[in-house]
Scaffold this active site. Structure first.
Site, PDB file in Angstrom:
ATOM      1  CE  LYS A 128      -5.359   4.245   3.013  1.00  0.00           C
ATOM      2  NZ  LYS A 128      -4.414   5.371   3.142  1.00  0.00           N
ATOM      3  CG  PHE A 176       0.195  -6.191   4.121  1.00  0.00           C
ATOM      4  CD1 PHE A 176      -0.254  -5.453   5.201  1.00  0.00           C
ATOM      5  CD2 PHE A 176      -0.690  -7.093   3.544  1.00  0.00           C
ATOM      6  CE1 PHE A 176      -1.531  -5.601   5.703  1.00  0.00           C
ATOM      7  CE2 PHE A 176      -1.971  -7.257   4.039  1.00  0.00           C
ATOM      8  CZ  PHE A 176      -2.401  -6.510   5.114  1.00  0.00           C
ATOM      9  CG  HIS A 227      -6.412   0.836   1.982  1.00  0.00           C
ATOM     10  ND1 HIS A 227      -5.507   1.316   1.061  1.00  0.00           N
ATOM     11  CD2 HIS A 227      -5.669   0.318   3.000  1.00  0.00           C
ATOM     12  CE1 HIS A 227      -4.285   1.114   1.498  1.00  0.00           C
ATOM     13  NE2 HIS A 227      -4.355   0.514   2.665  1.00  0.00           N
ATOM     14  CG  HIS A 259      -1.315   4.276   5.675  1.00  0.00           C
ATOM     15  ND1 HIS A 259      -1.288   4.225   4.298  1.00  0.00           N
ATOM     16  CD2 HIS A 259      -1.462   2.991   6.093  1.00  0.00           C
ATOM     17  CE1 HIS A 259      -1.420   2.969   3.901  1.00  0.00           C
ATOM     18  NE2 HIS A 259      -1.525   2.205   4.969  1.00  0.00           N
ATOM     19  CD  GLU A 295      -0.847   7.176   9.933  1.00  0.00           C
ATOM     20  OE1 GLU A 295      -0.441   7.918   9.022  1.00  0.00           O
ATOM     21  OE2 GLU A 295      -1.818   6.387   9.792  1.00  0.00           O
ATOM     22  CB  CYS A 353      -0.952  -0.011   1.187  1.00  0.00           C
ATOM     23  SG  CYS A 353      -2.056  -1.443   1.164  1.00  0.00           S
TER      24      CYS A 353
END
Length: 404
Positions: free
Chosen positions: A327, A392, A332, A297, A308, A157
Site C-alpha cells: 500500500k 471494517f 489502499h 495489510h 498488526e 477491505c
C-alpha cells in the site's frame, strides 16, 4: 488425502500498471503512485492512486462500472496465464467468486447526481446492472460463459481474500473444478473520499503526495485511496496436473475470524488476526517458525499498523519473517486489496524477492522489532508466505501460500 489447491494464473489491474509485470515492477522498486486528483477537488483530501487508462476492449464499456472493467481485464490475464480457454472447458464446472467492498459505487454516485440535477429521464438504463454488488460476478460469468456457482463476497477491505477462501471451499467440496476468483473496487469517488476523510482515515499529506502512504512508518497519518482488481485461477492440484498446467503456488491454508470488538477499529490486541493466522498455519501443516515472508495489510493508519506489527512481533518471536506492505506504492485498493496482495505474495515466491514497503524509513515504538523490508527489494528464497487482509466490521483473513 486432501487434494492441494493450486494457483495456476494471476491477473492484475492496479495503480502500478495494467498487468502483473507492470504492477510487480512498481511494487518491487517501491515506486509510489499517489497524486493530487482533480476529481476530488471538492473533498477534504484530494489524493488518490488511480489505475492508468485501460486499452479499449471488447464490447461496450459504457455498460460497466469502472470496477467491472478492471475485473474483466484482470480475469483475462489470469486465464491466459493459466492456459485456459472458455471455449474448451465444461462451463458447469467453473465457479466465479468476486469480492468487493462497494460494488459499482462510481456508477451509483454519477447516476444519483444526474437524478438530482436533471431528473429521472437522464438516468442510464444500465444503472442497476452496473452498480448492484453482485453484478461484477454476473458480468464475468457472461464474459466466460461460466454456469457453475457465482458468488459475490463483501467483507470490506478483506473482500478479495474472502473470495479466495470461498473459492477454496467450493473446490474442496467438489462443487467446481476451476474457480476464477479475486476482488475489485473503484472507490475513488467524492462520497467515499469525503466519508473516509470525515473518519480521519486518510493521509493529509497533500503537499507531498508521493510520500503520503507510509505503512508502519512513525510519521504515517492515514491511507491513500486506491482502486484496481486482482484475479486468481484456482484448481485442485490433480485437475491442474491432468491438463499439464504448472502451478505458480499452492494455497495451502487459510483462516477467517471476526473481532466482535468495534465497527471500524481492530481489536487492540489483534486477537482475531492471531486466531486467523494460527488457523491458516495449522491447515498448511506449518508453524510460525516456518513462515518466511508476510505481505501485511499495512494500511498506513496509526492504529492498524500498530496492532498488526504487535501481532507479527509476538507470533514470530523465535524467527522474524520479512514483512512488506504494497500500500505504500499502490495505496489502499479496498475490496480488491486482499486479492491483489495475494497475487503479489505469489509473485514474491516465484521470483524469490521480498519487495520494499514504499516510504517506510523509521519505525515507532509499536512497529519496531519486525523485519520490514525498506529502501530496496531483498532477494529471498520464500517457501511459505502469508497474506493478511483486515476489514471494517472486524474481519480478519490470512492466506498461506507455499511454493509449488
Amino acid at each position: 488425502m486432501k487434494d492441494e489447491i493450486a494457483v495456476t494464473g494471476i491477473g492484475l489491474v492496479t495503480p502500478g500498471g495494467i498487468g502483473v509485470e507492470a504492477t510487480w515492477d512498481t511494487v518491487r522498486t517501491g515506486r509510489p503512485t499517489a497524486h493530487t486528483d482533480p476529481a476530488l477537488n471538492n473533498t477534504p483530501v484530494s489524493l488518490s492512486c488511480r489505475v492508468p487508462p485501460l486499452q479499449p476492449g471488447r464490447g461496450r464499456l459504457w455498460r460497466f462500472d469502472r470496477s467491472t472493467r478492471f475485473l474483466l481485464t484482470a480475469a483475462r490475464e489470469a486465464l491466459a496465464a493459466a492456459g485456459l480457454d472458455p471455449a474448451d472447458w465444461d462451463p458447469a464446472r467453473v465457479a466465479v467468486v468476486i469480492g468487493t467492498a462497494a460494488g459499482g459505487i462510481d456508477t451509483l454516485e454519477t447516476q444519483h447526481h444526474k437524478l438530482i440535477s436533471t431528473g429521472p429521464g437522464a438516468l442510464s438504463p444500465m444503472t442497476l446492472p452496473a452498480f448492484l454488488p453482485n453484478m461484477a460476478a454476473g458480468h464475468l460469468t457472461l464474459e466466460l460463459g461460466a454456469t457453475g456457482p457465482s458468488l459475490q463476497t463483501s467483507t470490506a477491505c478483506a473482500s478479495g481474500a474472502t473470495a479466495l477462501i470461498t473459492a477454496c471451499l467450493l473446490l474442496s467440496t467438489g462443487a467446481c473444478d476451476i474457480a476464477v476468483a479475486g476482488g475489485t473496487d473503484a472507490m475513488i469517488t467524492p462520497l467515499c473520499a469525503a466519508g473516509f476523510a470525515k473518519m480521519g482515515a486518510l493521509s493529509r499529506r497533500g503537499d507531498d503526495p508521493g510520500r503520503a502512504s507510509r505503512p508502519f512508518d512513525k510519521d504515517r497519518d492515514g491511507f491513500v485511496l486506491g482502486e484496481g482488481a486482482g484475479m486468481l485461477v484456482l484448481e485442485r492440484r490433480r485437475h491442474a496436473d491432468a491438463r499439464t498446467a504448472r502451478p505458480l503456488a499452492l494455497l495451502a491454508g487459510h483462516g477467517s475470524t471476526s473481532d466482535a470488538h468495534h465497527p471500524t477499529a481492530p481489536h487492540p490486541e489483534g486477537v482475531g488476526l492471531r486466531a486467523a493466522t494460527r488457523t491458516a498455519l495449522a491447515m498448511a501443516g506449518a508453524s510460525a517458525y516456518d513462515v518466511d515472508h508476510i505481505n501485511a495489510h499495512g494500511t498506513s493508519t496509526p492504529l492498524n499498523d500498530a496492532v498488526e506489527a504487535t501481532v507479527i512481533r509476538d507470533l514470530y518471536a523465535r524467527r522474524q519473517p520479512t514483512v512488506t506492505s504494497a500500500k505504500g506504492a499502490l495505496g489502499h485498493t479496498m475490496g480488491a486489496a486482499g486479492a491483489i496482495e495475494a497475487a503479489l505474495t505469489i509473485a514474491s515466491i516465484t521470483r524469490r524477492t521480498a519487495p520494499p514497503t514504499a516510504n517506510f524509513t523509521t519505525p515507532d515504538d509499536t512497529t519496531s522489532g519486525i523485519d520490514i523490508v525498506n529502501t530496496a527489494s531483498r532477494r529471498q528464497h520464500i517457501r511459505l508466505a502469508l497474506s493478511h487482509s483486515l476489514g471494517f466490521g472486524g474481519h480478519n483473513t490470512v492466506l498461506a501460500f507455499t511454493a509449488a
